[in-house]
Design a protein around this motif. Structure first.
Motif, PDB file in Angstrom:
ATOM      1  N   ARG A   9       0.888  -1.272   0.085  1.00  0.00           N
ATOM      2  CA  ARG A   9      -0.037   0.049   0.166  1.00  0.00           C
ATOM      3  C   ARG A   9       0.645   1.255  -0.206  1.00  0.00           C
ATOM      4  O   ARG A   9       0.503   2.259  -0.515  1.00  0.00           O
ATOM      5  CB  ARG A   9      -0.926   0.010   1.194  1.00  0.00           C
ATOM      6  N   ARG A  13       0.953   4.149  -2.979  1.00  0.00           N
ATOM      7  CA  ARG A  13       0.823   5.339  -2.782  1.00  0.00           C
ATOM      8  C   ARG A  13       1.863   6.378  -3.358  1.00  0.00           C
ATOM      9  O   ARG A  13       1.734   7.479  -3.950  1.00  0.00           O
ATOM     10  CB  ARG A  13       0.584   5.870  -1.089  1.00  0.00           C
ATOM     11  N   PHE A  16       1.507   5.825  -7.391  1.00  0.00           N
ATOM     12  CA  PHE A  16       0.079   6.673  -7.864  1.00  0.00           C
ATOM     13  C   PHE A  16      -0.422   7.734  -7.122  1.00  0.00           C
ATOM     14  O   PHE A  16      -1.600   8.255  -7.699  1.00  0.00           O
ATOM     15  CB  PHE A  16      -0.647   5.457  -8.091  1.00  0.00           C
ATOM     16  N   ASP A  19      -4.665   8.139  -3.343  1.00  0.00           N
ATOM     17  CA  ASP A  19      -5.864   7.343  -3.674  1.00  0.00           C
ATOM     18  C   ASP A  19      -5.307   6.146  -4.580  1.00  0.00           C
ATOM     19  O   ASP A  19      -6.224   5.486  -5.134  1.00  0.00           O
ATOM     20  CB  ASP A  19      -7.045   8.298  -4.484  1.00  0.00           C
ATOM     21  N   ALA A  20      -4.230   5.784  -4.501  1.00  0.00           N
ATOM     22  CA  ALA A  20      -3.976   4.703  -5.356  1.00  0.00           C
ATOM     23  C   ALA A  20      -4.554   3.342  -5.098  1.00  0.00           C
ATOM     24  O   ALA A  20      -4.850   2.792  -6.384  1.00  0.00           O
ATOM     25  CB  ALA A  20      -2.237   4.606  -5.204  1.00  0.00           C
ATOM     26  N   LEU A  22      -7.480   2.847  -4.104  1.00  0.00           N
ATOM     27  CA  LEU A  22      -8.919   2.723  -4.420  1.00  0.00           C
ATOM     28  C   LEU A  22      -8.899   2.820  -5.989  1.00  0.00           C
ATOM     29  O   LEU A  22      -9.741   2.292  -6.409  1.00  0.00           O
ATOM     30  CB  LEU A  22      -9.485   4.145  -3.948  1.00  0.00           C
ATOM     31  N   LEU A  23      -8.016   3.516  -6.648  1.00  0.00           N
ATOM     32  CA  LEU A  23      -8.231   3.865  -8.212  1.00  0.00           C
ATOM     33  C   LEU A  23      -7.452   2.640  -8.797  1.00  0.00           C
ATOM     34  O   LEU A  23      -7.825   2.317 -10.198  1.00  0.00           O
ATOM     35  CB  LEU A  23      -7.497   5.131  -8.380  1.00  0.00           C
ATOM     36  N   HIS A  24      -6.333   2.102  -8.221  1.00  0.00           N
ATOM     37  CA  HIS A  24      -5.730   1.122  -9.097  1.00  0.00           C
ATOM     38  C   HIS A  24      -5.610  -0.403  -8.523  1.00  0.00           C
ATOM     39  O   HIS A  24      -4.885  -1.159  -9.064  1.00  0.00           O
ATOM     40  CB  HIS A  24      -4.289   1.569  -9.363  1.00  0.00           C
ATOM     41  N   GLU A  29      -2.476  -2.329 -12.874  1.00  0.00           N
ATOM     42  CA  GLU A  29      -1.356  -1.186 -12.234  1.00  0.00           C
ATOM     43  C   GLU A  29      -0.894  -1.905 -11.023  1.00  0.00           C
ATOM     44  O   GLU A  29       0.439  -1.520 -10.748  1.00  0.00           O
ATOM     45  CB  GLU A  29      -1.779  -0.121 -12.279  1.00  0.00           C
ATOM     46  N   ARG A  30      -1.761  -2.657 -10.114  1.00  0.00           N
ATOM     47  CA  ARG A  30      -1.447  -2.970  -8.889  1.00  0.00           C
ATOM     48  C   ARG A  30       0.038  -3.879  -8.804  1.00  0.00           C
ATOM     49  O   ARG A  30       0.569  -4.030  -7.658  1.00  0.00           O
ATOM     50  CB  ARG A  30      -2.583  -3.656  -8.211  1.00  0.00           C
TER      51      ARG A  30
END
Length: 60
Positions: A9, A13, A16, A19-20, A22-24, A29-30
């Protein structure tokens, strides 16, 4: 698993933004690109999840 999740996590962050996850968090991308810190933390987290699941429900 908690440590590897926190590391992933934090790297999400860093790469990205705030909000990385949540968005990815569910997209490709993760995982990050091979050889990146994001990929390393993703793989460590994934392996920890597999181990945790095995302990919770060992194969018969």
């Amino acid at each position: 698993m908690t440590v590897t999740d926190r590391l992933w996590r934090a790297e999400m962050r860093r790469v990205f933004g705030p909000d990385a996850v949540l968005l990815h968090g569910f997209g490709a991308e993760r995982q990050g690109e091979p050889g990146t810190r994001l990929r390393t933390t993703f793989e460590a987290r994934r392996n920890a999840i597999v181990a945790w699941r095995h302990v919770r429900r060992p194969a018969a």
